[in-house]
Design a protein around this motif. Structure first.
Motif, PDB file in Angstrom:
ATOM      1  N   TRP B 700       0.799  -1.221   0.000  1.00  0.00           N
ATOM      2  CA  TRP B 700       0.000   0.000   0.000  1.00  0.00           C
ATOM      3  C   TRP B 700       0.833   1.274   0.000  1.00  0.00           C
ATOM      4  CZ3 TRP B 700       0.470   3.383   4.078  1.00  0.00           C
ATOM      5  CH2 TRP B 700       1.155   2.893   5.188  1.00  0.00           C
ATOM      6  N   ASN B 701       2.054   1.161   0.509  1.00  0.00           N
ATOM      7  CA  ASN B 701       2.867   2.369   0.582  1.00  0.00           C
ATOM      8  C   ASN B 701       3.886   2.453  -0.558  1.00  0.00           C
ATOM      9  OD1 ASN B 701       4.437   0.309   1.425  1.00  0.00           O
ATOM     10  ND2 ASN B 701       5.087   1.235   3.368  1.00  0.00           N
ATOM     11  N   HIS B 702       3.655   1.637  -1.582  1.00  0.00           N
ATOM     12  CA  HIS B 702       4.593   1.686  -2.713  1.00  0.00           C
ATOM     13  C   HIS B 702       4.338   2.967  -3.521  1.00  0.00           C
ATOM     14  CE1 HIS B 702       6.987   0.475  -6.134  1.00  0.00           C
ATOM     15  NE2 HIS B 702       7.434  -0.565  -5.397  1.00  0.00           N
ATOM     16  N   PRO B 703       5.369   3.765  -3.885  1.00  0.00           N
ATOM     17  CA  PRO B 703       5.172   5.048  -4.579  1.00  0.00           C
ATOM     18  C   PRO B 703       4.463   4.891  -5.924  1.00  0.00           C
ATOM     19  CG  PRO B 703       7.422   4.826  -3.766  1.00  0.00           C
ATOM     20  CD  PRO B 703       6.746   3.521  -3.519  1.00  0.00           C
ATOM     21  N   ALA B 704       4.679   3.757  -6.582  1.00  0.00           N
ATOM     22  CA  ALA B 704       4.078   3.558  -7.916  1.00  0.00           C
ATOM     23  C   ALA B 704       2.565   3.587  -7.843  1.00  0.00           C
ATOM     24  CB  ALA B 704       4.564   2.231  -8.501  1.00  0.00           C
ATOM     25  N   LEU B 705       2.039   3.073  -6.742  1.00  0.00           N
ATOM     26  CA  LEU B 705       0.588   3.045  -6.612  1.00  0.00           C
ATOM     27  C   LEU B 705       0.024   4.456  -6.465  1.00  0.00           C
ATOM     28  CD1 LEU B 705       0.052  -0.069  -4.338  1.00  0.00           C
ATOM     29  CD2 LEU B 705      -0.247   0.124  -6.795  1.00  0.00           C
ATOM     30  N   PHE B 706       0.762   5.298  -5.766  1.00  0.00           N
ATOM     31  CA  PHE B 706       0.318   6.684  -5.621  1.00  0.00           C
ATOM     32  C   PHE B 706       0.386   7.418  -6.964  1.00  0.00           C
ATOM     33  CE2 PHE B 706       1.269   5.580  -1.279  1.00  0.00           C
ATOM     34  CZ  PHE B 706       0.192   6.144  -0.610  1.00  0.00           C
ATOM     35  N   VAL B 707       1.392   7.097  -7.772  1.00  0.00           N
ATOM     36  CA  VAL B 707       1.522   7.693  -9.106  1.00  0.00           C
ATOM     37  C   VAL B 707       0.343   7.260  -9.973  1.00  0.00           C
ATOM     38  CG1 VAL B 707       2.915   7.710 -11.242  1.00  0.00           C
ATOM     39  CG2 VAL B 707       4.036   7.887  -8.979  1.00  0.00           C
ATOM     40  N   LEU B 708       0.014   5.971  -9.865  1.00  0.00           N
ATOM     41  CA  LEU B 708      -1.083   5.413 -10.642  1.00  0.00           C
ATOM     42  C   LEU B 708      -2.408   6.088 -10.267  1.00  0.00           C
ATOM     43  CD1 LEU B 708      -2.092   3.247 -12.668  1.00  0.00           C
ATOM     44  CD2 LEU B 708      -2.369   1.703 -10.719  1.00  0.00           C
ATOM     45  N   LEU B 709      -2.591   6.298  -8.994  1.00  0.00           N
ATOM     46  CA  LEU B 709      -3.817   6.932  -8.501  1.00  0.00           C
ATOM     47  C   LEU B 709      -3.946   8.353  -9.035  1.00  0.00           C
ATOM     48  CD1 LEU B 709      -6.288   6.769  -6.568  1.00  0.00           C
ATOM     49  CD2 LEU B 709      -4.791   7.678  -4.776  1.00  0.00           C
ATOM     50  N   THR B 710      -2.819   9.053  -8.973  1.00  0.00           N
ATOM     51  CA  THR B 710      -2.794  10.437  -9.461  1.00  0.00           C
ATOM     52  C   THR B 710      -3.100  10.472 -10.950  1.00  0.00           C
ATOM     53  OG1 THR B 710      -1.050  10.799  -7.840  1.00  0.00           O
ATOM     54  CG2 THR B 710      -1.396  12.560  -9.428  1.00  0.00           C
ATOM     55  N   LEU B 711      -2.552   9.518 -11.671  1.00  0.00           N
ATOM     56  CA  LEU B 711      -2.756   9.427 -13.112  1.00  0.00           C
ATOM     57  C   LEU B 711      -4.232   9.211 -13.440  1.00  0.00           C
ATOM     58  CD1 LEU B 711      -0.832   9.553 -15.557  1.00  0.00           C
ATOM     59  CD2 LEU B 711      -0.856   7.052 -15.583  1.00  0.00           C
ATOM     60  N   ILE B 712      -4.846   8.327 -12.733  1.00  0.00           N
ATOM     61  CA  ILE B 712      -6.272   8.028 -12.969  1.00  0.00           C
ATOM     62  C   ILE B 712      -7.104   9.288 -12.755  1.00  0.00           C
ATOM     63  CG2 ILE B 712      -8.275   6.759 -12.053  1.00  0.00           C
ATOM     64  CD1 ILE B 712      -6.312   4.459 -11.436  1.00  0.00           C
ATOM     65  N   LEU B 713      -6.847   9.940 -11.636  1.00  0.00           N
ATOM     66  CA  LEU B 713      -7.615  11.147 -11.324  1.00  0.00           C
ATOM     67  C   LEU B 713      -7.366  12.249 -12.363  1.00  0.00           C
ATOM     68  CD1 LEU B 713      -7.186  11.198  -7.443  1.00  0.00           C
ATOM     69  CD2 LEU B 713      -9.300  10.823  -8.711  1.00  0.00           C
ATOM     70  N   ALA B 714      -6.106  12.367 -12.861  1.00  0.00           N
ATOM     71  CA  ALA B 714      -5.754  13.391 -13.851  1.00  0.00           C
ATOM     72  C   ALA B 714      -6.468  13.109 -15.189  1.00  0.00           C
ATOM     73  CB  ALA B 714      -4.241  13.428 -14.061  1.00  0.00           C
ATOM     74  N   VAL B 715      -6.498  11.870 -15.610  1.00  0.00           N
ATOM     75  CA  VAL B 715      -7.157  11.492 -16.865  1.00  0.00           C
ATOM     76  C   VAL B 715      -8.647  11.784 -16.766  1.00  0.00           C
ATOM     77  CG1 VAL B 715      -7.793   9.524 -18.321  1.00  0.00           C
ATOM     78  CG2 VAL B 715      -5.433   9.790 -17.537  1.00  0.00           C
ATOM     79  N   GLU B 716      -9.204  11.378 -15.620  1.00  0.00           N
ATOM     80  CA  GLU B 716     -10.645  11.596 -15.427  1.00  0.00           C
ATOM     81  C   GLU B 716     -10.974  13.074 -15.471  1.00  0.00           C
ATOM     82  OE1 GLU B 716     -14.196  12.517 -13.292  1.00  0.00           O
ATOM     83  OE2 GLU B 716     -12.191  12.893 -12.488  1.00  0.00           O
ATOM     84  N   TRP B 717     -10.133  13.882 -14.849  1.00  0.00           N
ATOM     85  CA  TRP B 717     -10.358  15.326 -14.805  1.00  0.00           C
ATOM     86  C   TRP B 717     -10.213  15.928 -16.206  1.00  0.00           C
ATOM     87  CZ3 TRP B 717      -7.149  19.633 -15.672  1.00  0.00           C
ATOM     88  CH2 TRP B 717      -7.690  20.849 -15.249  1.00  0.00           C
ATOM     89  N   GLY B 718      -9.143  15.481 -16.957  1.00  0.00           N
ATOM     90  CA  GLY B 718      -8.858  16.002 -18.285  1.00  0.00           C
ATOM     91  C   GLY B 718     -10.018  15.719 -19.253  1.00  0.00           C
ATOM     92  N   PHE B 719     -10.463  14.444 -19.252  1.00  0.00           N
ATOM     93  CA  PHE B 719     -11.566  14.091 -20.152  1.00  0.00           C
ATOM     94  C   PHE B 719     -12.848  14.818 -19.746  1.00  0.00           C
ATOM     95  CE2 PHE B 719      -8.952  10.577 -21.681  1.00  0.00           C
ATOM     96  CZ  PHE B 719      -9.333  10.521 -23.024  1.00  0.00           C
ATOM     97  N   GLY B 720     -13.004  15.041 -18.508  1.00  0.00           N
ATOM     98  CA  GLY B 720     -14.190  15.749 -18.009  1.00  0.00           C
ATOM     99  C   GLY B 720     -14.232  17.178 -18.542  1.00  0.00           C
ATOM    100  N   ARG B 721     -13.080  17.827 -18.507  1.00  0.00           N
ATOM    101  CA  ARG B 721     -12.985  19.189 -19.004  1.00  0.00           C
ATOM    102  C   ARG B 721     -13.205  19.231 -20.499  1.00  0.00           C
ATOM    103  NH1 ARG B 721     -12.889  23.612 -15.859  1.00  0.00           N
ATOM    104  NH2 ARG B 721     -11.357  24.616 -17.201  1.00  0.00           N
ATOM    105  N   TRP B 722     -12.596  18.216 -21.137  1.00  0.00           N
ATOM    106  CA  TRP B 722     -12.612  18.185 -22.595  1.00  0.00           C
ATOM    107  C   TRP B 722     -14.017  17.868 -23.101  1.00  0.00           C
ATOM    108  CZ3 TRP B 722     -10.990  13.619 -26.004  1.00  0.00           C
ATOM    109  CH2 TRP B 722     -10.982  13.982 -27.342  1.00  0.00           C
ATOM    110  N   LYS B 723     -14.623  16.912 -22.592  1.00  0.00           N
ATOM    111  CA  LYS B 723     -15.926  16.464 -23.078  1.00  0.00           C
ATOM    112  C   LYS B 723     -17.072  17.228 -22.404  1.00  0.00           C
ATOM    113  CE  LYS B 723     -14.692  12.790 -25.618  1.00  0.00           C
ATOM    114  NZ  LYS B 723     -15.086  12.593 -27.031  1.00  0.00           N
ATOM    115  N   GLY B 724     -16.769  17.836 -21.257  1.00  0.00           N
ATOM    116  CA  GLY B 724     -17.792  18.593 -20.532  1.00  0.00           C
ATOM    117  C   GLY B 724     -18.923  17.736 -20.043  1.00  0.00           C
ATOM    118  N   GLY B 725     -18.599  16.535 -19.833  1.00  0.00           N
ATOM    119  CA  GLY B 725     -19.663  15.632 -19.392  1.00  0.00           C
ATOM    120  C   GLY B 725     -19.931  15.665 -17.915  1.00  0.00           C
ATOM    121  N   ILE B 726     -19.134  16.362 -17.146  1.00  0.00           N
ATOM    122  CA  ILE B 726     -19.334  16.328 -15.711  1.00  0.00           C
ATOM    123  C   ILE B 726     -19.813  17.687 -15.224  1.00  0.00           C
ATOM    124  CG2 ILE B 726     -18.194  15.985 -13.481  1.00  0.00           C
ATOM    125  CD1 ILE B 726     -16.350  14.040 -14.920  1.00  0.00           C
TER     126      ILE B 726
END
Lengths: 251, 726
Positions: B700-726
Motif C-alpha cells: 500500500w505504501n509503494h510510490p508507484a501506486l500513488f503515481v497510478l492513482l494520481t494518473l487516474i484522477l488526472a485522466v478523469e479530470w482532463g476528459f471531463g474538461r474536454w468532453k464537458g460531461g461532468i
C-alpha cells in the motif's frame, strides 16, 4: 461402728436439710467445693457430710483461697454442674453411669472441670475400682488412669508432700487422667475424706491405718493440695519454683 | 533488488475485476461517460489501499545476507579510563566497516532504553546517554522491525542490563543474535554490596545473623567501613559498623552482622559502604533489605492475688498457647493465714518483688494484675511507676482484672497504674458485686470479640453467653478510652480498652469468665469461643502489628524503579480455615488511586504470591483485600520507590547474559577483542542466517501506486474538461 454411722448420718441429714436452698450468687470468683450426688442410697455418695465444712474451714484458715463456706451438692444432670469447676465423688460399689451421664461428664472435664474421685472401699480391683476404669475407658477411649508421678503439681501445690495419706493406705500414690493438657481427674483409693470425718463432738470417727495421726495429717494436707491444684494448675511446677522446691525436698 | 517477487493476485486482481464488472454494469445502466467511472475507480482504489494490502514473496538466496548492527549507547558504555566502552565499539566499526559492508547488507540501530534505527556516521558520533538499559526489549524491537528472513543481529554491548531480568526470562529471538561483549571488570574501581544473605524473619529479642557479600575492584589495598543501618522513615540509625580490609586488587568478601531486633514488626535495614576515592560509582554501595520481626513467644507476667477458678482457667489458656511464654505468681498465703507446719514443708517462695518490678519487668510483653494487692507484698509505688513506663514507653500491654484488690479498691489511686488505666478509679464508688453480670458487647467487630466468621455469628455468640457470677463495679470510663462491653444489668463498664503511649491497656471488670468455658463445653462447643477471646485479648494487648487476619509481606519495601518486588499475602489460619470461597485481590495505590492490580497465585493453603515493578519513583501503598463473601479483611503496606542511576548502579559487563542470549537465539558470543568478522561471514555462508520461507512486503505504501492513482484522477479530470460531461 453402727452407732457412729447413725450419728453421722443423722447429723448429716440435719446439715443438709438445714442448709440454704441454693448457693445462688454470692459466688463471685470464690472456690466452691461441690460433691457429686449419685442415684440410690445417700450413704453411697455422701458418707461424710461434715467433712466438707472442715476442709473449707481449713482451706480458708491456712491459704489465701476465698471459698464459699458451704459445699454444693450436684448430680450429673444438674445444670449447676457446669457452674462448679471442682467436684468430689466419694463412692463404693459399682459405678453405673449411663451414656448420657458419661457424655455430660466428658463435656465437664473437657471444658475445664476438675473431678476428684475416692474409692472408699479401698479394694484394688474391687467393683468400684474396676467399674471406674471401665467408665473412664468409655469416657476417653484413648486414655487410662495413670499414676501421678512425685513431681506432679498435686504433691506440691501448697504442702510439699513426700507421702500420700488417707484413712487407709491402699496406694502410696494418686492416679489421674489428663484431658486437654491438664490432669482433669484425680483418683484415690485411700479414702482421704474419711480421714476428715468427725462426730458431733468433733472427734475423728476413724483411725487412720497404719500411720495413725501422722497419716491423718498427710491426708488433710493432700486434700488441701488437691484443691489448690484445681485452682492453680501446674503453677508449682513452673521453672521459677522448681529449684526452691527441690532444695526444700532435699532437706 | 535481491528479492524475487512472486506477486499474489488474490486481493489485487479480485479487486480490479470487481471494479471492472461494476463499472461496465453501471456504465450501461446509467448511460454515463466512460471516464466518469475513472473517478469511481479512484475511490475504490483508495479504499483498497486503506486495507493495507501486501505481497508475499520468497526471498532470493543472497550472497550478502542482512545484518543489523545493534550498538549499546547507554550510560554504562561511557565507563572507561580514557577510552570508553563506546569508543572501543566505534573503533571496531571503523576498522571493520569495509569488511562488514562487503559481506552483509547492513542496517544500523542503537539502543539504551529502546532501540532506534541509525547509521554508521551517527553511531560514530554517538555519546553514552540514558539511565537504564533495556537490552532484551531492544533486541526484540529490532527483530520485530526487521522481519527479513535470514536476517541476523550483531549486538555490541557491555550487557549491563538494568531491567531486572530474572532467571525465567524468555531469551529466544526470531533472528540469531551474535553478541559481542565490551568492557572489562579491571577497568573499574568500585565497591559493590552484591547481596544480603540471612533469614527475612527474626524473633524479637533473639539474635539474628545477616551476611553481606561485598566485592571490590581496582582499589588495591584499602580499608572501608561496612555499616548496618535501620531505616526509619527518611532517617536511619546505625546498628553496627564493621571494618573490611581489601588485600587483593579485586575480590569478594563476606561481612556478617549479628544483632538483636527489639521490636516486632516490619523493619527496613541497609548495609552500605561509603564511597571510596576513585570509585566509578557509589550507587551500588548499598543494599536494602526488610526484616519481619515477630515474637517467638509473647512473654506474659501474670500476678494474681489469690488462687481461684479464674486463675486456673486463664493460666491454662496461657500455658497451652504455644505462642505464649508465661511467668505467673499467685499469692497462696496471706500474712494473716496460719499454717501449722514449718516453711520447709510448704512449696511457697518469697514474692520476688525486686526481680519482677525492677529487673525483669521490661523483658515481658504483657503484665496481668488479677485481684492483686501490691501494698501487702512490699511493692513500692516506684515499682508501679515502672509499670507505667513499661506501657507508655516500651509498648507493653497491661490488663487489670477486677476483684477486692483491684482498681481503686486495691489502692491504685494516685499510683503510676492510675495514669495508664482506661477507667476512673474511686474506691467509694467501686464495689465487687456478687450478682449476675450479663456481658453486653458494644463493639462486636473489635479484635477482642471478633471471633465469628461473620458479624452476625459474632453477635450471636456474645448474645447467648450466660451471665457471670459477679463483677467489679467501675465508676467511669476515661476520655479517649473505648467502652467495649458493659454489664447489662447495671450498665457498669465491663471491658474498657485504650492505647496508652506505645502500649495498650484493658480494664476487665468480670470476675469469672471461666463460666463461659464450661457453658460452651456443656453446649458441645468445647471452649473455642472462650479460648479465642482470651487469645485475641493477649494479642491485641501485646501488639499493634502481630495479629492480623491478613498480612502482607514484601521482599523489599525500598525498591528502585523497575525492580521486581515480591509480594506475599498470608491469611491467618485461625480466621480462615481454608482458602476455598475466598477472593483475594491485590491493589497498588498511588495517592489513594489504584494504579495496578498484580495477579496473585495461591502457593500454599493460605498463602498467595504476586510481584510488581514500580514504573516511577515515589510513595506507593500495597493493599491486599480478602473477601469471604460475608465480610472483607485487608492489610496495607507502604512502599517507597527510589530512583537511582541504574547504569552506574550496575556498571559491570554481563558476559553471562550475552552468552545466554547468543546461545538461545542460535548466535554466538565473543569478546570484542576476540571477535572477527570472518567467523560471522563463515556462519552466513554456511546458511545459518537464511530461512527459506515466504515473507510479506507491504504494497500500500509503494510510490508507484500513488503515481497510478494520481494518473487516474488526472485522466478523469482532463476528459471531463474536454468532453464537458461532468
Amino acid at each position: 461402728m453402727r452407732k457412729i454411722y447413725w450419728t453421722t448420718t443423722v447429723f448429716g441429714l440435719l446439715v443438709v436439710l438445714g442448709r440454704p436452698p441454693a448457693l445462688c450468687v454470692e459466688l463471685g470468683n470464690k472456690f466452691v467445693l461441690a460433691q457429686l450426688k449419685t442415684k440410690g442410697d445417700i450413704n453411697a455418695w455422701d458418707p461424710y457430710p461434715l467433712a466438707a465444712l472442715d476442709i473449707l474451714e481449713f482451706l480458708s484458715r491456712t491459704t489465701s483461697v476465698e471459698s464459699v463456706s458451704q459445699r454444693r451438692v450436684v448430680s450429673l444432670d444438674d445444670p449447676l454442674l457446669f457452674e462448679t469447676p471442682f467436684l468430689i465423688y466419694s463412692g463404693w460399689g459399682q459405678i453405673a453411669w449411663s451414656k448420657k451421664e458419661r457424655d455430660i461428664l466428658k463435656k465437664y472435664l473437657s471444658g475445664g472441670g476438675f473431678l476428684f474421685i475416692e474409692d472408699r472401699s479401698g479394694e484394688k480391683g474391687g467393683s468400684f475400682d474396676y467399674s471406674l476404669r471401665v467408665q473412664i475407658k468409655e469416657l476417653f477411649p484413648e486414655k487410662t488412669l495413670e499414676i501421678l508421678p512425685r513431681e506432679h503439681a498435686v504433691y506440691r501445690a501448697y504442702y510439699l508432700l513426700r507421702s500420700v495419706g488417707g484413712r487407709k493406705l491402699t496406694n502410696n500414690y494418686l492416679e489421674g487422667v489428663e484431658v486437654g493438657g491438664r490432669t482433669a481427674l484425680v483418683y484415690s483409693q485411700n479414702d482421704i475424706l474419711g480421714a476428715w470425718a468427725k462426730d458431733l463432738m468433733g472427734n475423728y470417727l476413724f483411725t487412720c491405718n497404719p500411720g495413725g495421726e501422722a497419716q491423718r495429717w498427710e491426708s488433710e494436707k493432700l486434700m488441701l493440695n488437691i484443691i489448690l491444684y484445681s485452682v492453680t494448675g501446674t503453677y508449682k511446677t513452673d521453672s521459677i519454683h522448681t529449684p526452691f522446691i527441690e532444695k526444700k525436698l532435699m532437706q | 533488488m535481491n528479492e524475487l517477487f512472486e506477486i499474489r493476485w488474490d486481493t489485487f486482481a479480485f479487486s480490479l475485476i470487481l471494479i471492472g464488472v461494476l463499472g461496465a454494469w453501471l456504465s450501461v445502466r446509467a448511460k454515463r461517460q466512460w471516464f466518469y467511472w475513472l473517478r469511481v475507480l479512484a475511490y475504490l482504489f483508495l479504499i483498497w489501499m486503506a486495507l493495507e494490502p501486501s505481497i508475499a514473496y520468497v526471498p532470493k538466496k543472497s550472497e550478502r545476507p542482512s545484518l543489523t548492527v545493534l550498538v549499546d549507547v547507554s550510560g554504562s558504555m561511557g565507563i572507561g579510563e580514557g577510552v570508553t566502552r563506546l569508543d572501543k565499539v566505534k573503533q571496531f566499526l571503523k576498522e571493520n566497516r569495509q569488511e562488514l559492508e562487503k559481506y552483509f547488507d547492513l542496517t544500523y540501530f542503537q539502543f539504551a532504553q529502546a532501540s532506534a534505527q541509525s547509521d554508521l556516521e551517527s553511531l560514530l558520533k554517538a555519546r553514552p546517554y540514558g539511565t537504564c538499559t533495556r537490552l532484551i526489549e531492544s533486541v526484540r524491537q529490532v527483530c520485530h522491525e526487521k522481519k527479513i528472513p535470514g536476517h541476523a543481529i550483531l549486538l555490541l554491548t557491555d550487557g549491563a542490563d538494568t531491567s531486572f531480568i530474572d532467571e525465567q526470562e524468555d531469551l529466544s529471538f526470531s533472528a540469531p543474535v551474535y553478541t559481542v561483549g565490551v568492557g572489562d571488570d579491571k577497568e573499574l574501581s568500585d565497591i559493590v554490596v552484591n547481596s544480603v544473605r540471612g533469614a527475612d524473619f527474626a524473633f524479637k529479642g533473639r539474635p539474628i545473623e545477616i551476611t553481606a557479600s561485598i566485592s571490590h575492584h581496582g582499589l588495591g589495598r584499602a580499608v572501608a567501613p561496612v555499616i548496618l543501618k535501620e531505616i526509619k522513615g527518611k532517617g536511619s540509625q546505625t546498628v553496627e559498623t564493621k571494618t573490611l580490609t581489601f588485600s587483593e586488587l579485586s575480590g569478594e568478601n563476606d561481612v556478617s552482622f549479628r544483632f538483636v531486633p527489639q521490636t516486632p514488626g516490619h523493619w527496613n535495614y541497609q548495609i552500605s559502604v561509603p564511597a571510596q576515592k576513585g570509585e566509578v560509582t557509589s550507587a551500588n554501595n548499598s543494599v536494602n533489605f526488610t526484616l519481619e520481626v515477630g515474637r517467638e513467644k509473647i512473654r506474659v507476667l501474670y500476678l494474681c492475688g489469690q488462687p481461684s477458678p479464674e486463675y486456673a482457667f486463664l493460666r491454662h489458656i496461657l500455658k497451652s498457647d504455644p505462642t505464649v511464654e508465661l511467668v505467673s505468681f499467685v499469692i497462696l498465703r496471706n500474712p494473716e493465714d496460719v499454717v501449722p507446719v514449718p516453711e520447709e514443708q510448704l512449696s511457697l517462695i518469697q514474692f520476688p518483688t525486686h526481680e519482677i518490678f525492677v529487673t525483669t519487668l521490661f523483658d515481658f510483653d504483657l503484665l496481668i494484675f488479677e485481684n492483686f494487692s501490691y501494698a501487702r507484698f512490699g511493692i513500692q509505688r516506684s515499682h508501679l511507676d515502672n509499670i507505667q513506663r513499661f506501657v507508655d514507653k516500651q509498648g507493653g500491654g497491661f490488663l487489670m482484672i477486677g476483684g477486692e484488690n483491684s482498681f481503686g479498691k486495691g489502692g491504685y489511686i494516685g499510683t503510676g497504674i492510675e495514669s495508664i488505666l482506661p477507667v476512673q478509679m474511686d474506691a467509694a464508688k467501686e464495689s465487687v458485686e456478687n450478682s449476675n453480670a450479663s456481658i453486653k458487647v458494644l463493639e462486636p467487630q473489635h479484635p477482642l470479640f471478633d471471633i465469628g466468621r461473620s458479624l452476625k455469628e459474632t453477635e450471636d455468640f456474645w448474645g447467648t453467653l450466660p451471665p457471670l457470677n459477679g463483677y467489679h463495679r467501675l465508676p467511669e470510663v476515661k476520655a479517649g478510652a473505648s467502652l467495649l462491653a458493659v454489664v447489662k444489668e447495671s450498665g457498669s463498664p465491663a471491658i474498657v480498652g485504650w492505647q496508652k503511649g506505645r502500649g495498650r491497656v484493658v480494664a476487665l471488670s468480670c470476675l469469672s469468665s471461666w463460666q463461659w468455658a464450661l457453658y460452651l463445653s456443656e453446649k458441645g462447643l468445647l471452649q473455642s469461643g472462650y479460648t479465642r477471646f482470651w487469645r485475641q485479648m493477649i494479642r491485641w494487648l501485646t501488639s499493634t502489628q502481630d495479629h492480623k487476619d491478613v498480612r502482607i509481606v514484601l521482599t523489599n519495601s525500598n525498591p528502585v524503579v523497575g525492580e521486581k518486588i515480591g509480594i506475599r499475602v498470608l491469611l491467618d489460619p485461625e480466621k480462615f480455615h481454608s482458602s476455598s470461597g475466598l477472593t483475594v485481590q491485590l491493589n497498588i495505590l498511588e495517592s489513594g488511586k489504584t494504579v495496578g492490580n498484580p495477579a496473585l497465585g495461591a502457593v500454599q493453603k493460605l498463602e498467595y504470591r504476586g510481584a510488581w515493578s514500580a514504573p516511577s519513583a515515589g510513595p506507593f501503598r500495597v493493599q491486599a483485600v480478602v473477601d469471604d463473601h460475608a465480610r472483607k479483611y485487608s492489610d496495607e503496606r507502604d512502599l517507597e520507590v527510589k530512583s537511582i542511576d541504574l547504569e552506574l548502579g550496575n556498571p559491570y559487563p554481563n558476559k553471562k547474559l550475552l552468552s545466554m542470549i547468543a546461545q538461545s537465539s542460535g548466535g554466538k558470543y565473543a569478546n570484542l577483542e576476540d571477535f572477527s568478522i570472518d567467523s560471522l561471514e563463515k556462519k552466513a555462508n554456511s546458511g545459518s542466517f537464511t530461512i527459506q520461507s515466504k515473507a510479506q512486503k507491504p504494497l500500500w505504501n509503494h510510490p508507484a501506486l500513488f503515481v497510478l492513482l494520481t494518473l487516474i484522477l488526472a485522466v478523469e479530470w482532463g476528459f471531463g474538461r474536454w468532453k464537458g460531461g461532468i
